[in-house]
Design a protein around this motif. Structure first.
Motif, PDB file in Angstrom:
ATOM      1  N   THR A   1     -13.474   1.257  -0.323  1.00 22.67           N
ATOM      2  CA  THR A   1     -12.141   1.394  -0.922  1.00 22.67           C
ATOM      3  C   THR A   1     -12.349   1.848  -2.367  1.00 22.67           C
ATOM      4  O   THR A   1     -12.850   1.099  -3.197  1.00 22.67           O
TER       5      THR A   1
ATOM      6  N   ILE B   1     -13.396  -6.100   5.789  1.00 21.89           N
ATOM      7  CA  ILE B   1     -13.770  -4.713   6.099  1.00 21.89           C
ATOM      8  C   ILE B   1     -14.731  -4.150   5.036  1.00 21.89           C
ATOM      9  O   ILE B   1     -14.507  -3.095   4.454  1.00 21.89           O
TER      10      ILE B   1
ATOM     11  N   THR C   1      -2.096   6.277  -2.823  1.00 18.63           N
ATOM     12  CA  THR C   1      -1.811   5.171  -3.743  1.00 18.63           C
ATOM     13  C   THR C   1      -2.372   5.408  -5.144  1.00 18.63           C
ATOM     14  O   THR C   1      -3.451   5.974  -5.306  1.00 18.63           O
TER      15      THR C   1
ATOM     16  N   ILE D   1      -6.146  -7.472   6.018  1.00 21.69           N
ATOM     17  CA  ILE D   1      -5.589  -6.255   5.407  1.00 21.69           C
ATOM     18  C   ILE D   1      -4.641  -5.497   6.351  1.00 21.69           C
ATOM     19  O   ILE D   1      -3.789  -4.730   5.905  1.00 21.69           O
TER      20      ILE D   1
ATOM     21  N   ILE E   1      -1.110  -5.376   5.585  1.00 19.36           N
ATOM     22  CA  ILE E   1      -0.786  -4.965   4.203  1.00 19.36           C
ATOM     23  C   ILE E   1      -0.767  -3.444   4.070  1.00 19.36           C
ATOM     24  O   ILE E   1       0.227  -2.871   3.602  1.00 19.36           O
ATOM     25  N   TYR E   2      -1.870  -2.787   4.482  1.00 21.58           N
ATOM     26  CA  TYR E   2      -1.848  -1.333   4.272  1.00 21.58           C
ATOM     27  C   TYR E   2      -0.982  -0.621   5.327  1.00 21.58           C
ATOM     28  O   TYR E   2      -0.827  -1.088   6.425  1.00 21.58           O
TER      29      TYR E   2
ATOM     30  N   MET F   1      -7.054   9.898   2.916  1.00 21.16           N
ATOM     31  CA  MET F   1      -5.701  10.249   2.475  1.00 21.16           C
ATOM     32  C   MET F   1      -5.465   9.551   1.150  1.00 21.16           C
ATOM     33  O   MET F   1      -5.463   8.332   1.048  1.00 21.16           O
ATOM     34  N   ASP F   2      -5.251  10.366   0.124  1.00 23.25           N
ATOM     35  CA  ASP F   2      -5.206   9.861  -1.250  1.00 23.25           C
ATOM     36  C   ASP F   2      -3.752   9.794  -1.703  1.00 23.25           C
ATOM     37  O   ASP F   2      -3.201  10.761  -2.239  1.00 23.25           O
TER      38      ASP F   2
ATOM     39  N   ARG G   1       7.375  -8.915   8.394  1.00 23.45           N
ATOM     40  CA  ARG G   1       6.839 -10.217   8.787  1.00 23.45           C
ATOM     41  C   ARG G   1       7.279 -10.549  10.205  1.00 23.45           C
ATOM     42  O   ARG G   1       8.379 -10.216  10.605  1.00 23.45           O
TER      43      ARG G   1
ATOM     44  N   ILE H   1      -8.420   3.972  -2.255  1.00 22.74           N
ATOM     45  CA  ILE H   1      -8.510   5.041  -1.251  1.00 22.74           C
ATOM     46  C   ILE H   1      -9.660   4.762  -0.283  1.00 22.74           C
ATOM     47  O   ILE H   1     -10.834   4.772  -0.673  1.00 22.74           O
TER      48      ILE H   1
ATOM     49  N   SER I   1       3.635   0.546  -2.638  1.00 20.96           N
ATOM     50  CA  SER I   1       4.704   0.692  -1.626  1.00 20.96           C
ATOM     51  C   SER I   1       5.647   1.820  -2.038  1.00 20.96           C
ATOM     52  O   SER I   1       6.164   2.554  -1.195  1.00 20.96           O
TER      53      SER I   1
ATOM     54  N   PRO J   1       7.642  -2.139   3.965  1.00 21.09           N
ATOM     55  CA  PRO J   1       7.635  -3.241   3.013  1.00 21.09           C
ATOM     56  C   PRO J   1       8.002  -4.578   3.655  1.00 21.09           C
ATOM     57  O   PRO J   1       8.957  -4.684   4.401  1.00 21.09           O
ATOM     58  N   SER J   2       7.177  -5.560   3.342  1.00 22.37           N
ATOM     59  CA  SER J   2       7.426  -6.956   3.702  1.00 22.37           C
ATOM     60  C   SER J   2       7.753  -7.188   5.172  1.00 22.37           C
ATOM     61  O   SER J   2       8.597  -7.999   5.502  1.00 22.37           O
TER      62      SER J   2
ATOM     63  N   LYS K   1     -14.173  -6.519  -1.677  1.00 17.92           N
ATOM     64  CA  LYS K   1     -13.028  -6.991  -0.903  1.00 17.92           C
ATOM     65  C   LYS K   1     -13.303  -8.258  -0.092  1.00 17.92           C
ATOM     66  O   LYS K   1     -14.455  -8.620   0.152  1.00 17.92           O
TER      67      LYS K   1
ATOM     68  N   ARG L   1      -5.965   5.080  -6.500  1.00 16.17           N
ATOM     69  CA  ARG L   1      -6.561   3.758  -6.343  1.00 16.17           C
ATOM     70  C   ARG L   1      -6.508   3.328  -4.881  1.00 16.17           C
ATOM     71  O   ARG L   1      -5.623   3.755  -4.139  1.00 16.17           O
TER      72      ARG L   1
HETATM   73  C1  FAD Z   1      -8.506  -2.159   1.677  1.00 14.48           C
HETATM   74  C2  FAD Z   1      -7.420  -1.215   1.317  1.00 14.48           C
HETATM   75  C3  FAD Z   1      -7.451   0.067   1.802  1.00 14.48           C
HETATM   76  C4  FAD Z   1      -6.436   0.985   1.439  1.00 14.48           C
HETATM   77  N1  FAD Z   1      -6.524   2.281   1.865  1.00 14.48           N
HETATM   78  C5  FAD Z   1      -5.649   3.189   1.370  1.00 14.48           C
HETATM   79  C6  FAD Z   1      -5.825   4.589   1.624  1.00 14.48           C
HETATM   80  O1  FAD Z   1      -6.721   4.994   2.348  1.00 14.48           O
HETATM   81  N2  FAD Z   1      -4.984   5.467   1.042  1.00 14.48           N
HETATM   82  C7  FAD Z   1      -3.968   5.048   0.241  1.00 14.48           C
HETATM   83  O2  FAD Z   1      -3.256   5.906  -0.271  1.00 14.48           O
HETATM   84  N3  FAD Z   1      -3.742   3.743   0.003  1.00 14.48           N
HETATM   85  C8  FAD Z   1      -4.578   2.799   0.532  1.00 14.48           C
HETATM   86  N4  FAD Z   1      -4.401   1.461   0.266  1.00 14.48           N
HETATM   87  C9  FAD Z   1      -3.253   1.056  -0.511  1.00 14.48           C
HETATM   88  C10 FAD Z   1      -2.221   0.267   0.311  1.00 14.48           C
HETATM   89  O3  FAD Z   1      -1.551   1.137   1.178  1.00 14.48           O
HETATM   90  C11 FAD Z   1      -1.308  -0.441  -0.697  1.00 14.48           C
HETATM   91  O4  FAD Z   1      -2.058  -1.514  -1.221  1.00 14.48           O
HETATM   92  C12 FAD Z   1      -0.031  -0.905  -0.075  1.00 14.48           C
HETATM   93  O5  FAD Z   1       0.783   0.201   0.219  1.00 14.48           O
HETATM   94  C13 FAD Z   1       0.744  -1.843  -0.980  1.00 14.48           C
HETATM   95  O6  FAD Z   1       0.851  -1.331  -2.289  1.00 14.48           O
HETATM   96  P1  FAD Z   1       0.470  -2.275  -3.532  1.00 14.48           P
HETATM   97  O7  FAD Z   1      -0.882  -2.840  -3.279  1.00 14.48           O
HETATM   98  O8  FAD Z   1       0.657  -1.517  -4.769  1.00 14.48           O
HETATM   99  O9  FAD Z   1       1.500  -3.472  -3.459  1.00 14.48           O
HETATM  100  P2  FAD Z   1       2.989  -3.468  -4.044  1.00 14.48           P
HETATM  101  O10 FAD Z   1       3.691  -2.234  -3.635  1.00 14.48           O
HETATM  102  O11 FAD Z   1       2.917  -3.816  -5.479  1.00 14.48           O
HETATM  103  O12 FAD Z   1       3.619  -4.685  -3.224  1.00 14.48           O
HETATM  104  C14 FAD Z   1       3.456  -6.064  -3.584  1.00 14.48           C
HETATM  105  C15 FAD Z   1       4.360  -6.908  -2.681  1.00 14.48           C
HETATM  106  O13 FAD Z   1       5.731  -6.506  -2.850  1.00 14.48           O
HETATM  107  C16 FAD Z   1       6.304  -6.163  -1.578  1.00 14.48           C
HETATM  108  N5  FAD Z   1       7.252  -5.059  -1.734  1.00 14.48           N
HETATM  109  C17 FAD Z   1       7.075  -3.876  -2.380  1.00 14.48           C
HETATM  110  N6  FAD Z   1       8.182  -3.126  -2.283  1.00 14.48           N
HETATM  111  C18 FAD Z   1       9.084  -3.828  -1.565  1.00 14.48           C
HETATM  112  C19 FAD Z   1      10.417  -3.603  -1.108  1.00 14.48           C
HETATM  113  N7  FAD Z   1      11.069  -2.471  -1.362  1.00 14.48           N
HETATM  114  N8  FAD Z   1      11.039  -4.560  -0.385  1.00 14.48           N
HETATM  115  C20 FAD Z   1      10.411  -5.722  -0.125  1.00 14.48           C
HETATM  116  N9  FAD Z   1       9.134  -5.988  -0.497  1.00 14.48           N
HETATM  117  C21 FAD Z   1       8.481  -5.068  -1.211  1.00 14.48           C
HETATM  118  C22 FAD Z   1       5.108  -5.746  -0.738  1.00 14.48           C
HETATM  119  O14 FAD Z   1       5.376  -5.856   0.670  1.00 14.48           O
HETATM  120  C23 FAD Z   1       4.046  -6.732  -1.196  1.00 14.48           C
HETATM  121  O15 FAD Z   1       4.238  -7.973  -0.521  1.00 14.48           O
HETATM  122  C24 FAD Z   1      -5.372   0.557   0.623  1.00 14.48           C
HETATM  123  C25 FAD Z   1      -5.335  -0.765   0.159  1.00 14.48           C
HETATM  124  C26 FAD Z   1      -6.353  -1.642   0.486  1.00 14.48           C
HETATM  125  C27 FAD Z   1      -6.318  -3.027  -0.089  1.00 14.48           C
END
Ligand code: FAD
Length: 444
Positions: free
Chosen positions: A261, A256, A176, A432, A435-436, A173-174, A443, A209, A182, A440-441, A253, A207
């Motif tokens: 990725t 995993i 990000t 991870i 995180i994925y 699923m593409d 905890r 993915i 987020s 958002p946030s 990474k 990115r």
């Molecule tokens: C190993 C790996 C596999 C992945 N696989 C996929 C995949 O298959 N397909 C895909 O599409 N994506 C994938 N992702 C992407 C993953 O879903 C994103 O990394 C994740 O959604 C967070 O986005 P970001 O890294 O840009 O962090 P950011 O969005 O920049 O967030 C940074 C920090 O800010 C916080 N934050 C952001 N917005 C808010 C808010 N509104 N309120 C409070 N806190 C907030 C976040 O919780 C985090 O702590 C993958 C990532 C990794 C590392």
């Protein structure tokens, strides 16, 4: 011989839940497939026996192929060669074993070559595979993206793509992008309609993915020129057979390692619209992400279980002060807390999966006939429960997996910090999960 299903009677216990009868009856639609397919169950008992058989086969593969391969996969990881991702060699062995066993197309109707299993059984399979190797669980469980294509694609797309997944082709699923994590409303990958070829074309970068060089991708892209929010986004199907997408980079990474990725570059890639334009984020990706959240909840339970088992075995074996360390209150207290989190988290996962099963089965029936007022009410009730429970199951289990992986290292003492022991890998792999696919946030 080890078996990740029979070794854990707790899984079978969950098959006895009172809601199972309703789920099976709805999923099997009064056992209508029994006259068309040899493997279709004839009644409730038969269906449950069938589930147990599939779980037993998967439990065997998890314990005797995937788990023994997991260390080598962690060390080798995937490779990037000429714009293509190549799995670690033992990952290929894992994929082949699951294909041979028919563990693809788990949730899909039999008419497409699927097993027509409910979500709760998919979650049990996912848990076992993740226990064996959480990274491989990603590759295998992304097959659940097909549920979204089944729900929102047209008949032609269903007939074209679903049988391929049932035969073991892979999905991703593409969503990000570098500037859209987020906040997926920021997605900018551009979709334009090619009048000449009568198809859509995708251009841009994705990115992070998981399994990004898969056979069939679901892609979130901006189809409405000039828009900047979620209402300009649509969902597309990209078929690798058509070409047009290269892997530019594979991330290095913390954990995993077996799960690739990828950073993807779309260059005029031919794609099909799935569903209606503008509904990509608002409707389809929400459905996709809820499925993925349940998958990560199962991944987390699987890893929690492995961490607990590793810690328990070590504590039974290791002696200090002339006694096995499991006899020390500080150690057995830690182990009991790990087990309590595992059991509670697993119960939450399967209960959530059951809620999803009931509303999805009713939703599926409503595609063929009008639901009765009682059925409509039931669907509404279980949709609400599933919506409330899915992020909880994901959020709580991903935190528990991290806590159990941390405690498994503590039970091992200094050995827990040494690379020869599995605990360090579980600790790296778990990070991870929270995180994925996170609200958002979140905890705990
Ligand atoms: C190993 C790996 C596999 C992945 N696989 C996929 C995949 O298959 N397909 C895909 O599409 N994506 C994938 N992702 C992407 C993953 O879903 C994103 O990394 C994740 O959604 C967070 O986005 P970001 O890294 O840009 O962090 P950011 O969005 O920049 O967030 C940074 C920090 O800010 C916080 N934050 C952001 N917005 C808010 C808010 N509104 N309120 C409070 N806190 C907030 C976040 O919780 C985090 O702590 C993958 C990532 C990794 C590392």
């Amino acid at each position: 011989m080890a078996n990740y299903y029979t070794d854990q009677p707790e899984i079978q216990f969950h098959l006895n839940h009172p809601l199972m009868k309703r789920i099976v009856d709805l999923k099997e639609r009064n056992y209508a497939d029994k006259d068309k397919f040899d493997e279709a169950p004839v009644n409730y008992q038969d269906a449950i026996e069938n589930y147990k058989r599939v779980l037993d086969i998967a439990g065997d593969i998890a314990a005797n192929i995937i788990e023994p391969n997991s260390e080598a996969v962690d060390q080798e990881g995937p490779h990037l060669i000429d714009g293509r991702m190549h799995y670690a060699s033992k990952t290929l062995e894992n994929i082949e074993a699951t294909r041979q066993a028919g563990l693809w197309g788990i949730s899909m109707p039999r008419q497409y070559g699927g097993l027509n299993l409910p979500n709760v059984v998919f979650s049990m399979l996912s848990e076992m595979i993740s226990s064996a190797d959480a990274g491989f669980q990603n590759i295998w469980s992304l097959q659940s993206c097909i549920d979204t294509l089944y729900e929102f694609g047209n008949d032609e797309q269903r007939a074209k793509y679903i049988p391929r997944i049932c035969q073991g082709e892979t999905m991703s699923m593409d969503l990000t992008e570098p500037d859209a994590g987020s906040d997926l409303q920021r997605v900018m990958l551009k979709a334009t309609f090619d009048e000449k070829e009568n198809c859509w074309r995708l251009n841009g970068v994705k990115r992070f993915i998981t399994n990004g060089d898969s056979d069939i991708h679901l892609v979130l892209a901006r189809s409405e020129e000039g828009t900047r929010d979620g209402r300009g986004l649509s969902m597309f199907i990209y078929d690798k057979r058509n070409g047009g997408v290269d892997v530019r980079h594979i991330e290095n990474k913390l954990g995993i390692h077996g799960s690739p990725t990828c950073e993807l570059v779309y260059k005029n890639a031919k794609a099909e619209l799935c569903g209606s334009t503008r509904m990509g984020l608002i409707k389809y990706v929400m459905a996709l992400m809820n499925g993925a959240r349940l998958g990560i909840a199962a991944q987390s339970v699987g890893l929690s279980r492995e961490a607990y088992t590793e810690a328990l075995n070590y504590a039974r074996d290791r002696a200090q002060f002339g006694k096995k360390i499991i006899t020390f209150p500080a150690v057995y207290d830690m182990l009991s807390r790990m087990k309590a989190k595992l059991d509670a988290g697993r119960t939450l996962l399967y209960q959530t999966a059951r809620y999803v099963d009931i509303y999805k089965a009713l939703e599926d029936i409503s595609r063929d006939r009008k639901l009765t007022p009682e059925e409509r009410q039931e669907m509404k009730q279980y949709t609400r429960l599933a919506d409330a429970f899915t992020p909880l199951a994901k959020g709580i289990n991903s935190e528990y997996a991290n806590q159990n992986a941390y405690d498994a290292i503590s039970v091992h003492g200094g050995s827990g910090f040494i690379m020869e022991y599995k605990s360090q890998r579980l600790y790296r792999d778990a990070r991870i999960f929270s995180i994925y696919e996170a609200p958002p946030s979140f905890r705990l």
